[in-house]
Each structure stands twice: as C-alpha cells, then as structure tokens.
Design a protein around this motif. Structure first.
Motif, PDB file in Angstrom:
ATOM      1  N   VAL A   9       0.830  -1.207   0.000  1.00 46.44           N
ATOM      2  CA  VAL A   9       0.000   0.000   0.000  1.00 46.44           C
ATOM      3  C   VAL A   9       0.868   1.263   0.000  1.00 46.44           C
ATOM      4  O   VAL A   9       0.584   2.214  -0.735  1.00 46.44           O
ATOM      5  CB  VAL A   9      -0.979   0.000   1.197  1.00 46.44           C
ATOM      6  CG1 VAL A   9      -1.674   1.345   1.332  1.00 46.44           C
ATOM      7  CG2 VAL A   9      -1.992  -1.120   1.053  1.00 46.44           C
ATOM      8  N   ARG A  17      -3.505   5.734  -3.325  1.00 45.98           N
ATOM      9  CA  ARG A  17      -3.432   5.840  -1.863  1.00 45.98           C
ATOM     10  C   ARG A  17      -4.562   6.729  -1.350  1.00 45.98           C
ATOM     11  O   ARG A  17      -5.114   6.479  -0.278  1.00 45.98           O
ATOM     12  CB  ARG A  17      -2.070   6.386  -1.396  1.00 45.98           C
ATOM     13  CG  ARG A  17      -0.924   5.419  -1.603  1.00 45.98           C
ATOM     14  CD  ARG A  17       0.354   5.802  -0.849  1.00 45.98           C
ATOM     15  NE  ARG A  17       0.693   7.193  -0.845  1.00 45.98           N
ATOM     16  CZ  ARG A  17       1.418   7.813  -1.776  1.00 45.98           C
ATOM     17  NH1 ARG A  17       1.883   7.146  -2.827  1.00 45.98           N
ATOM     18  NH2 ARG A  17       1.704   9.092  -1.661  1.00 45.98           N
ATOM     19  N   TYR A  20      -7.662   4.648  -1.198  1.00 45.89           N
ATOM     20  CA  TYR A  20      -7.505   3.757  -0.048  1.00 45.89           C
ATOM     21  C   TYR A  20      -7.818   4.525   1.240  1.00 45.89           C
ATOM     22  O   TYR A  20      -8.535   4.038   2.117  1.00 45.89           O
ATOM     23  CB  TYR A  20      -6.068   3.214  -0.036  1.00 45.89           C
ATOM     24  CG  TYR A  20      -5.726   2.294   1.107  1.00 45.89           C
ATOM     25  CD1 TYR A  20      -5.835   0.915   0.967  1.00 45.89           C
ATOM     26  CD2 TYR A  20      -5.248   2.790   2.317  1.00 45.89           C
ATOM     27  CE1 TYR A  20      -5.484   0.058   2.007  1.00 45.89           C
ATOM     28  CE2 TYR A  20      -4.902   1.953   3.358  1.00 45.89           C
ATOM     29  CZ  TYR A  20      -5.027   0.589   3.192  1.00 45.89           C
ATOM     30  OH  TYR A  20      -4.690  -0.246   4.230  1.00 45.89           O
ATOM     31  N   TRP A  54      -3.262  10.373   7.468  1.00 42.36           N
ATOM     32  CA  TRP A  54      -3.110   8.979   7.049  1.00 42.36           C
ATOM     33  C   TRP A  54      -4.330   8.177   7.476  1.00 42.36           C
ATOM     34  O   TRP A  54      -5.035   8.549   8.418  1.00 42.36           O
ATOM     35  CB  TRP A  54      -1.873   8.376   7.709  1.00 42.36           C
ATOM     36  CG  TRP A  54      -0.583   8.957   7.228  1.00 42.36           C
ATOM     37  CD1 TRP A  54       0.169   8.517   6.177  1.00 42.36           C
ATOM     38  CD2 TRP A  54       0.140  10.069   7.773  1.00 42.36           C
ATOM     39  NE1 TRP A  54       1.297   9.304   6.034  1.00 42.36           N
ATOM     40  CE2 TRP A  54       1.297  10.258   7.001  1.00 42.36           C
ATOM     41  CE3 TRP A  54      -0.097  10.937   8.837  1.00 42.36           C
ATOM     42  CZ2 TRP A  54       2.224  11.264   7.263  1.00 42.36           C
ATOM     43  CZ3 TRP A  54       0.816  11.944   9.091  1.00 42.36           C
ATOM     44  CH2 TRP A  54       1.967  12.095   8.315  1.00 42.36           C
ATOM     45  N   PHE A  99      -2.078  10.904   2.808  1.00 40.28           N
ATOM     46  CA  PHE A  99      -1.307   9.672   2.722  1.00 40.28           C
ATOM     47  C   PHE A  99       0.095   9.883   2.147  1.00 40.28           C
ATOM     48  O   PHE A  99       0.487   9.228   1.192  1.00 40.28           O
ATOM     49  CB  PHE A  99      -2.077   8.630   1.911  1.00 40.28           C
ATOM     50  CG  PHE A  99      -1.762   7.208   2.298  1.00 40.28           C
ATOM     51  CD1 PHE A  99      -0.523   6.852   2.815  1.00 40.28           C
ATOM     52  CD2 PHE A  99      -2.706   6.228   2.119  1.00 40.28           C
ATOM     53  CE1 PHE A  99      -0.242   5.547   3.151  1.00 40.28           C
ATOM     54  CE2 PHE A  99      -2.440   4.909   2.457  1.00 40.28           C
ATOM     55  CZ  PHE A  99      -1.202   4.565   2.969  1.00 40.28           C
ATOM     56  N   ASN A 101       3.943   9.347   1.844  1.00 37.37           N
ATOM     57  CA  ASN A 101       4.714   8.112   2.023  1.00 37.37           C
ATOM     58  C   ASN A 101       6.221   8.393   2.041  1.00 37.37           C
ATOM     59  O   ASN A 101       7.020   7.555   1.663  1.00 37.37           O
ATOM     60  CB  ASN A 101       4.371   7.100   0.933  1.00 37.37           C
ATOM     61  CG  ASN A 101       4.803   7.548  -0.455  1.00 37.37           C
ATOM     62  OD1 ASN A 101       5.254   8.677  -0.654  1.00 37.37           O
ATOM     63  ND2 ASN A 101       4.654   6.671  -1.423  1.00 37.37           N
TER      64      ASN A 101
END
Length: 124
Positions: A9, A17, A20, A54, A99, A101
C-alpha cells in the motif's frame, strides 16, 4: 495489518493511496496525523501550508522521521474531522496532504476531501 499489505500500500501511486485513505477512514471512523505540541506541518513547492493525514496509525508512524521524529501518531474522530477540523484547516489557509509516504501525497482542496468523505459515508 501485516507487513506485506503495509509495503504494497505504501508504494501505490498517490491517487490510489487517496482512494484507499477514503475507504479506510470511513470504515474505521478515524483519521491519523502526527502531533507534538501542535500538528505536523509541511509546505509544497509554492509555499502552501500542508497538514498530512493517514488512514492508519502505522502509516503515520512510518513518516514520523527526520523533521517529524519528535511527533507521535494521534487519531481524529472522522465526524469531528469533517465537521470541525477540515473547515478550520480551510479557514487557516492549509490544504490536506493525504497519505504521504515520504515521497509524495495527494494534495487537494478541503472541500473536495469533505465531499469525497461524505460520498463514501453514504455507502454505509
């Protein structure tokens, strides 16, 4: 969440993302960010103030390094996030960074995020 799911993910493109994120936060009814005497903040290339969010604690903690290493993950109730947190974010001139990363994130207008969350909530 197992390590394999986490690793797959976290490497998805920012737009995937984001999708998601929407599904997971509506399902869990909580959003995660980093907090230590204030929320973690960053800026984009244009100087726009961004506040990262997140879908799960593990992803927030993954990004709590370097400039954010003193921060701890903190959850926000989804309904409070939609009704109070995001309108205040907009008022203060911030945009949500969804999100992150440690490479990129989905950056969008507050109103779009609120609408996407409400649309997903209607499915429940």
């Amino acid at each position: 969440m197992n390590q394999k799911e986490f690793e797959s993910v976290i490497q998805l493109p920012a737009n995937i993302r984001y999708e998601y994120f929407i599904k997971k936060v509506v399902d869990s009814e909580e959003v995660w960010s980093l907090y230590e005497n204030g929320w973690s903040v960053t800026k984009d290339d244009k100087g726009t103030k961004l506040l990262p969010f997140w879908p799960k604690k593990e992803f927030a903690e993954y990004c709590a390094s370097e400039d954010w290493e003193i921060y701890n993950s903190k959850s926000i109730d989804l309904y409070e996030f939609i009704d109070e947190f995001l309108p205040n974010l907009k008022r203060d001139g911030f945009q949500p960074s969804i999100f992150f990363n440690n490479v990129d994130s989905a950056i969008l207008e507050v109103d779009v995020l609120i609408e996407d969350l409400k649309t997903e909530l209607e499915k429940y």
